[in-house]
Scaffold this active site. Structure first.
Site, PDB file in Angstrom:
ATOM      1  CG  ASP A 163      -2.123  -0.870   1.108  1.00 12.59           C
ATOM      2  OD1 ASP A 163      -2.626  -1.024  -0.022  1.00 12.59           O
ATOM      3  OD2 ASP A 163      -2.560  -1.427   2.131  1.00 12.59           O
ATOM      4  CG  ASP A 186      -4.977  -3.212   3.894  1.00 16.07           C
ATOM      5  OD1 ASP A 186      -5.421  -3.031   2.734  1.00 16.07           O
ATOM      6  OD2 ASP A 186      -3.895  -3.779   4.139  1.00 16.07           O
ATOM      7  CG  ASP A 197      -2.699  -0.445   6.290  1.00 12.86           C
ATOM      8  OD1 ASP A 197      -2.069  -1.402   6.779  1.00 12.86           O
ATOM      9  OD2 ASP A 197      -3.025  -0.381   5.101  1.00 12.86           O
ATOM     10  CG  LEU A 204       2.813  -7.394   3.077  1.00 11.82           C
ATOM     11  CD1 LEU A 204       4.107  -6.766   3.545  1.00 11.82           C
ATOM     12  CD2 LEU A 204       2.625  -8.773   3.724  1.00 11.82           C
ATOM     13  CG  ASP A 205      -3.107  -3.989  -1.101  1.00 11.99           C
ATOM     14  OD1 ASP A 205      -4.007  -4.068  -0.236  1.00 11.99           O
ATOM     15  OD2 ASP A 205      -3.326  -3.759  -2.306  1.00 11.99           O
ATOM     16  CG  ASP A 234       5.183  -7.626  15.155  1.00 10.38           C
ATOM     17  OD1 ASP A 234       5.432  -7.407  16.347  1.00 10.38           O
ATOM     18  OD2 ASP A 234       5.444  -6.835  14.227  1.00 10.38           O
ATOM     19  CG  HIS A 238       0.279  -1.205  12.934  1.00 10.31           C
ATOM     20  ND1 HIS A 238      -0.031   0.120  13.097  1.00 10.31           N
ATOM     21  CD2 HIS A 238       1.005  -1.553  14.030  1.00 10.31           C
ATOM     22  CE1 HIS A 238       0.491   0.555  14.244  1.00 10.31           C
ATOM     23  NE2 HIS A 238       1.125  -0.441  14.815  1.00 10.31           N
ATOM     24  CD  GLU A 264       3.071  -6.022  19.344  1.00 12.57           C
ATOM     25  OE1 GLU A 264       3.810  -5.207  19.883  1.00 12.57           O
ATOM     26  OE2 GLU A 264       3.056  -6.166  18.106  1.00 12.57           O
ATOM     27  CG  PHE A 305      -1.979   1.117  42.110  1.00 15.28           C
ATOM     28  CD1 PHE A 305      -2.227   1.765  40.906  1.00 15.28           C
ATOM     29  CD2 PHE A 305      -2.515  -0.154  42.314  1.00 15.28           C
ATOM     30  CE1 PHE A 305      -2.995   1.166  39.921  1.00 15.28           C
ATOM     31  CE2 PHE A 305      -3.283  -0.766  41.332  1.00 15.28           C
ATOM     32  CZ  PHE A 305      -3.528  -0.106  40.125  1.00 15.28           C
TER      33      PHE A 305
END
Ligand SMILES: [Ca+2]
Ligand SMILES: [Ca+2]
Ligand SMILES: [Ca+2]
Length: 496
Positions: A163, A186, A197, A204-205, A234, A238, A264, A305
């Protein structure tokens, strides 16, 4: 996972030495890991990256080069050769450990040749916004893999398989993401930056049929070559999310194996994780990044906390069946890209929270288990030397307790800002029960029901020296030291 209280280990950190030894290290440690209760290992990307023998693995160059071809300056990868990788997987399998491969489907880097292409520069901070007209750009997008010479796959990659890229030799000053003509980013990706993306390299497309086919062919190939048991995907935020179930279904059908999968999706926004789960139909588990961030905050705030909130807005609370729980990883460790360190004093508490409760598939970080020592530049531009403490002794105690006692009903006592606890009541098959108390303030004590009357318990962490005996109703006041954790199991038994 939960059927046998499985535990995954991330068998690497960012700064493992680039001496090609990691696959052999796994081979020599597999039996020990199985013995302490590790049931699966996640290994780093095994294929050749842009930086050859130094690449951690995420700068993907050639997915078919597992350390077999002389490309990018070496035959082996950072972790060893293809033969060593396959031998390590075999050793893990012999020890009864499953192996998950790290798969980067988002991008490629280190192309072999430049080519001209029509593209439009877009604002890198808002990928919807053009910052110039469509023009001829010169880009590194032609992958020929000269060292491999078409073995396993003869596909050469060109600009039309992607892309976008972020570098144009005709205008190397411009900060832009170049979206190729007739391409669209995408959909079903994270919405940060308009549409997230694009992360890096040649994106990659996933809508291109040759790309989809090639990735499926590679899936078949890696299964045949390595007999892998699952995948860690991974950078899933995205990548077009619906590609993962499609690719997995293909691989599962091909292998006739269940093939575990975890993604992830690194975001502290629980809603974004829910959206990914929805699009992928629950096919892919996710690392519980929000839980990691809660651990980080808790470790920084100390007694300020409120421990009752440690599971707020986490995946393990809201989608327990899909949560891979973790304390630290190769991105969050000191000096890394997403540095958000969980301070050492809190690590025992955090590991108790992921290893000894009912929910979540826990993942132990190599750097927390073995410790680590390294140097690198920090965000301040200065060199830093880092020592990560080894928590192996305690983690092994927790693993033994998990294997023997972390079964049956779980009673929670999250009723004090600085001291929380829970009990596991055991089952017929795994009797005895277990109690856990942790404190981020003073000495902790918690009146809890463990279900076993007149039973004496000891602290496997050895933090508390004296045993505790339950009353006739199976209750006792369990304790732990300040800023620490204690894990109480039946005294007669030998676990831990
Ligand atoms: Ca992408
Ligand atoms: Ca894309
Ligand atoms: Ca596209």
């Amino acid at each position: 996972m939960s059927e046998s209280n499985g535990v995954m280990m991330q068998f690497f950190h960012w700064y493992n030495p680039a001496d090609g030894s990691l696959w052999n290290e796994l081979k020599s440690k597999a039996t020990d890991l199985a013995h302490v209760g590790i049931t699966a290992v996640w290994l780093p990307p095994a294929y050749k990256g842009l930086a050859g023998g130094y690449d951690v693995g995420y700068g993907v160059y050639d997915m078919y080069d597992l350390g077999e071809f002389d490309q990018k300056g070496s035959i082996r990868t950072k972790y060893g050769t293809k033969e060593e990788y396959i031998a390590a997987i075999k050793s893990a399998h012999s020890a009864g450990i499953h192996v998950y491969a790290d798969v980067v489907l988002n991008h490629k880097m280190g192309a072999d040749a430049e080519e001209e292409a029509p593209a439009r520069p877009m604002n890198p901070d808002n990928l919807h916004q053009p910052i110039g007209d469509t023009q001829t750009v010169k880009v590194w997008t032609h992958f020929t893999f000269p060292g491999r010479q078409g073995k396993y796959s003869d596909l050469e990659w060109h600009w039309w398989h992607f892309d976008a890229v972020d570098y144009n030799a005709y205008n190397n000053e411009q900060q832009a993401v170049y979206l190729f003509k007739d391409k669209e980013f995408d959909n079903n990706v994270d919405l940060e930056k308009g549409v997230f993306d694009y992360l890096m390299g040649c994106d990659l497309d996933m809508e291109h049929p040759e790309v989809r086919d090639e990735l499926k062919r590679w899936g078949e190939w890696i299964i045949d070559m390595t007999h892998i048991d699952g995948f860690r995907f991974d950078a899933v935020k995205h990548v077009k999310a619906d590609f993962f179930p499609e690719w997995l279904q293909h691989c599962r059908q091909y292998s006739q194996k269940r093939l575990f999968a975890v993604g992830e999706y690194w975001s502290d926004e629980i809603e974004a994780l829910h959206h990914f789960v929805k699009v992928t139909g629950g096919d892919v588990m996710l690392f519980d990044a929000p839980l990691h961030y809660n651990f980080t905050v808790a470790s920084n705030r100390g007694r300020d906390f409120d421990l009752r909130q440690i599971f707020d807005d986490t995946l393990v609370k809201e989608q327990p069946a899909l949560a891979v729980t973790l304390v630290e990883n190769h991105d969050s460790q000191p000096l890394q890209a997403l540095e958000s360190v969980v301070e050492s004093w809190f690590k025992p508490l955090a590991y108790a929270l992921i290893l000894l409760r009912r929910d979540g598939y826990p993942c132990i970080f190599y750097g927390d288990y073995y410790g680590a020592h390294y140097q690198d530049k920090g965000r301040d531009g200065n060199d830093h030397e880092i020592w990560l403490d080894s928590h192996q002794w305690l983690i092994d105690k927790f693993l033994a307790a998990r294997q023997t006692y972390a079964y049956g009903d779980q009673y929670d006592y999250f009723d004090h800002a600085n001291c929380v606890g829970w009990t596991r009541l055991g089952t017929e098959e795994h009797p005895g029960g277990m109690a856990v108390v942790l404190s981020n303030g003073d000495h902790g004590c918690k009146w809890m029901e463990i279900g076993q009357p007149h039973q004496t318990y000891r602290d496997v962490t050895e933090h508390m020296a004296d045993p505790i005996t339950t009353n006739a109703e199976g209750w006792a006041e369990f304790t732990c030291p300040g800023g620490s954790v204690s894990v109480w199991v039946p005294q007669a038994a030998s676990a831990g």
